[in-house]
Write an enzyme that holds these catalytic residues in place. Structure first.
Site, mmCIF file in Angstrom:
data_model
loop_
_atom_site.group_PDB
_atom_site.id
_atom_site.type_symbol
_atom_site.label_atom_id
_atom_site.label_comp_id
_atom_site.label_asym_id
_atom_site.label_seq_id
_atom_site.Cartn_x
_atom_site.Cartn_y
_atom_site.Cartn_z
ATOM 1 C CG HIS B 204 -2.101 0.974 1.102
ATOM 2 N ND1 HIS B 204 -3.038 0.733 2.037
ATOM 3 C CD2 HIS B 204 -2.409 1.682 0.210
ATOM 4 C CE1 HIS B 204 -4.070 1.617 1.587
ATOM 5 N NE2 HIS B 204 -3.554 2.292 0.599
ATOM 6 N NE ARG B 311 -1.550 -6.204 -8.143
ATOM 7 C CZ ARG B 311 -0.840 -5.114 -8.709
ATOM 8 N NH1 ARG B 311 -1.354 -4.265 -8.642
ATOM 9 N NH2 ARG B 311 0.345 -5.409 -9.390
ATOM 10 N NE ARG B 348 -4.560 -10.988 -9.406
ATOM 11 C CZ ARG B 348 -3.366 -10.548 -8.963
ATOM 12 N NH1 ARG B 348 -2.201 -11.099 -9.457
ATOM 13 N NH2 ARG B 348 -3.063 -9.889 -7.887
ATOM 14 C CD GLU B 445 0.150 -16.169 -10.036
ATOM 15 O OE1 GLU B 445 0.804 -15.315 -9.677
ATOM 16 O OE2 GLU B 445 -1.291 -16.441 -10.097
ATOM 17 C CG ASN B 468 6.287 -9.834 -9.074
ATOM 18 O OD1 ASN B 468 6.767 -9.689 -10.271
ATOM 19 N ND2 ASN B 468 5.759 -8.865 -8.594
ATOM 20 C CG ASP B 469 3.393 -15.124 -6.787
ATOM 21 O OD1 ASP B 469 4.386 -14.907 -6.062
ATOM 22 O OD2 ASP B 469 2.205 -14.844 -6.728
ATOM 23 N NE ARG B 479 9.311 -9.849 -4.620
ATOM 24 C CZ ARG B 479 8.847 -9.242 -5.362
ATOM 25 N NH1 ARG B 479 9.803 -8.537 -6.228
ATOM 26 N NH2 ARG B 479 7.674 -8.974 -5.475
ATOM 27 C CB CYS B 516 0.512 -8.496 -15.553
ATOM 28 S SG CYS B 516 0.347 -9.856 -14.447
#
Lengths: 69, 596
Positions: B204, B311, B348, B445, B468-469, B479, B516
């Site tokens: 956030h 999202r 999503r 992912e 990322n995943d 990470r 993405c």
């Protein structure tokens, strides 16, 4: 949501669990109670509008607050 | 922008140190550091004299009033910048400030136990916090940090210390961690940037920093230990570099970059209306990752071709429960779909770890390998059905695509289809209109999904890779864990090979592939991603003009050759060298800047 509902009534409102009692009009108190979900709760009302208050609260619990339990 | 005087005239006080973080809001800031040590508020047990009780109580009430005023300011700014769905956290904190039961406990500590008010505040709130922390439930633990925020805010006001919002303007704030509320207050003071030891780029606070246009680094590990208040800092929100006490030479270079950056932003405007097309005519669709209503205006400002990733989690998280009503969901989704025009919105479906929303009994030892994304939704079909009804109803407002998160096997896609078809039947029976031709895609992912992408591609309309995943799962690296974070390498040939498999599988079935993850936002990765055959990139809107600019300056045949060589490299370092050499032989202005 509990706090918001309970605060509409004059009656004092306590939630009891395993001898631990919190003030049902306290957002922080209710948060700490939520930490122990799955337990049996005792709702205690005391005051002139206790019946209406209790009905409103029980209704909330029965609806599951719209949450998944 | 001019440089602070000590930077221009004085010799640097000590040697230059470079740290690396993750840049979450682009831009370069140069200025003195202000180390904001939240943890340093130590409160000692102190008692007061009976005759001071009245004035101590008065002091406490005053601090409450000022704390509430602070929070209301935060709510106002958050509302204006991020839209009303982002303010729930702060409104809950205001409610806590009005929690008479707890306030009475504190007042009692002051009046009958003769506690000094700041100690009484800490004493009482710590007790409540500890109950939440002991729960071991991630959601409740986060709520405990809300209590901590409230506690520290009251104590800070009690002490009339340098307030959060009274930080020197024109400094760069360095902290272990900041909340979105801190960033709002700091930015109103006119600070130059933020650096945090912790945090992720999708948190956030990062989204807030981006919305405020404040150069910010997160995940800069030991920054609070390495930086002293007054040190000169350079924060490069583009590359993630943090430079402490830069040499004169470095400062001059970044000074040039800073003005160059302003110029680049200006230059980039001309790329906004242009299509992202390589020199030899391969067209790449550039879409926006969005979360908040107030970001919708950025679509046109940065030339996004619709929304590539909306999202839906934020809506559920701010409500703190899964039971967000169909009507509330519908209102928000239709707004996004309508605003994204002809290019449409990819929604999503809810991607949450089950641990965030369920009681302690469901606590998982390994949530990343646990009950997440589509797995939760297939188990909780009542929630999925409400969610889908809202999404389908919103589809009449424009073009809408549905994306399934955390797909592991084809079976999940098929099970989703069954629910989806049944919801469609239900709506038809009720005579409710919706788009009958909604495209459904799967997130790739999880390695198993990439490895079986040919089977999944046959059953869906498009694939979208969450880098990322995927990187975390392929390399078995968290990470967020400092001990292994260096192994988190998006450019590792293993990741790139899975990307290539996914692209080949999708293309063989005539389907498209988008990327993405954060990888798509980093301009340096663009040549490889385009070279691998990716059809669409989706990133924060602010990055899109830069991506357009780069795509328009490369040749597809050239970058596919580069990608082939990257696939056959031995490790991520080799890919990086390959890329560096390639960049050097293709002297694009912008890439030079990113590289410096």
């Amino acid at each position: 949501m509990i706090v918001r509902t309970a605060s509409k009534f004059k009656a004092d409102f306590f939630i009891e669990k395993d001898g631990y009692e919190i003030n049902g009009k306290s957002i922080i108190g209710v948060m700490t109670l939520a930490a122990e979900q799955g337990a049996e709760l005792v709702l205690v009302m005391d005051g002139e509008d206790e019946q209406e208050a209790l009905d409103a609260l029980v209704g909330l619990f029965e609806d599951g607050f719209g949450e998944v339990v | 922008m001019s440089l602070p005087e000590n930077v221009i005239n004085g010799a640097p006080p000590s040697r230059e140190v470079r740290l690396r973080g993750c840049g979450v809001a682009p831009g370069i800031s140069i200025g003195p550091a202000y180390v904001y040590a939240r943890a340093s508020i130590t409160v000692e047990e102190q008692s007061i004299r009976p005759e001071d009780v009245a004035s101590e109580l008065e002091r406490f009430e005053g601090a409450l009033v000022r704390s509430e005023r602070d929070l209301k300011k935060v709510v106002a700014v958050a509302n204006e910048r991020l839209g009303d769905e982002s303010v729930a956290v702060f409104e809950a904190q205001i409610l806590m400030l009005k929690d008479e039961a707890v306030l009475d406990e504190i007042r009692t500590m002051i009046s009958s136990r003769m506690m000094k008010s700041d100690y009484a505040v800490r004493f009482v709130l710590t007790k409540h916090r500890q109950r939440l922390e002991a729960s071991g439930n991630e959601y409740l633990q986060e709520r405990s940090s809300d209590i901590r925020d409230v506690e520290e805010r009251i104590i800070t006001h009690l002490r009339r210390n340098k307030l959060l919002s009274a930080i020197d303007p024109h400094t760069i704030v360095v902290a272990e961690n900041l909340t979105a509320a801190d960033v709002i207050l700091f930015s109103r003071r006119g600070i130059l940037g933020c650096v945090m030891d912790y945090g992720g780029s999708t948190s956030h606070v990062s989204i807030m920093a981006r919305a405020l246009g404040l150069p910010t680094l997160v995940g800069a590990h030991s920054a609070t230990q390495s930086v002293r208040t007054g040190d000169t800092l350079i924060v490069d929100g583009l590359s993630g570099a943090l430079i402490i006490n830069p040499t004169r030479e470095t400062t001059e270079r970044y000074g040039r970059l800073q003005s160059r950056y302003t110029q680049i932003l200006e230059e980039q405007k001309e790329y906004v209306p242009l299509p992202a097309e390589t020199i030899d005519g391969r067209r790449i669709a550039l879409r926006a990752n969005l979360e908040f209503k107030s970001e919708l205006e950025l679509l046109d400002e940065y030339g996004a071709e619709g929304i590539g990733l909306f999202r839906t989690e934020m809506l559920f998280l701010t409500e703190g429960r899964l039971g967000v009503s169909e009507e509330d969901q519908y209102k928000i989704y239709s707004r996004f779909v309508e605003a994204s025009g002809d290019h449409g919105t990819t929604i999503r479906v809810l991607d949450l770890g089950g641990d965030k929303l369920l009681p302690v009994a469901h606590r998982e030892h390994n949530p990343f390998l646990g009950w997440r994304g589509i797995r939760v939704l297939l188990d909780k079909q009542d929630i999925l059905r409400t969610h889908l009804r809202a999404i389908l109803r919103a589809s009449v407002y424009g073009k809408l695509r549905i994306l399934l998160p955390m797909v592991t096997t084809l079976e999940e896609v098929k099970r989703f289809r069954v629910v989806y078809n049944s919801v469609c039947d239900e709506l038809r029976a009720e005579g409710i209109a919706f788009d009958e031709a909604i495209r459904i895609g799967a997130m790739i992912e999880i390695p198993s999904a990439a490895l079986t992408a040919d089977q999944i591609a046959a059953e869906v309309d498009f694939l979208s890779v969450g880098t990322n995943d995927l990187t975390q799962y392929v390399l078995a690296v968290d990470r967020g864990n400092d001990l292994v974070a260096e192994l988190y390498q998006e450019l590792h040939p293993a990741v790139l090979r899975l990307l290539r498999m996914t692209v080949d599988a999708a293309h063989a079935h005539g389907k498209t592939v988008s990327v993405c993850g954060e990888m798509a936002a980093d301009s340096r990765n663009v040549p490889i991603l385009v070279g691998l055959g990716v059809d669409e990139l989706s990133a924060s809107p602010v990055y899109l003009p830069q991506l357009t600019r780069i795509i328009r300056s490369i040749e597809y045949t050239d970058v596919s050759d580069l990608a082939d060589r990257a696939l056959n490299s031995s490790d991520a370092e080799a890919v990086r060298c390959l890329l560096d050499d390639w960049l050097k032989s293709h002297p694009y202005d912008l890439l030079h800047i990113l590289d410096s």
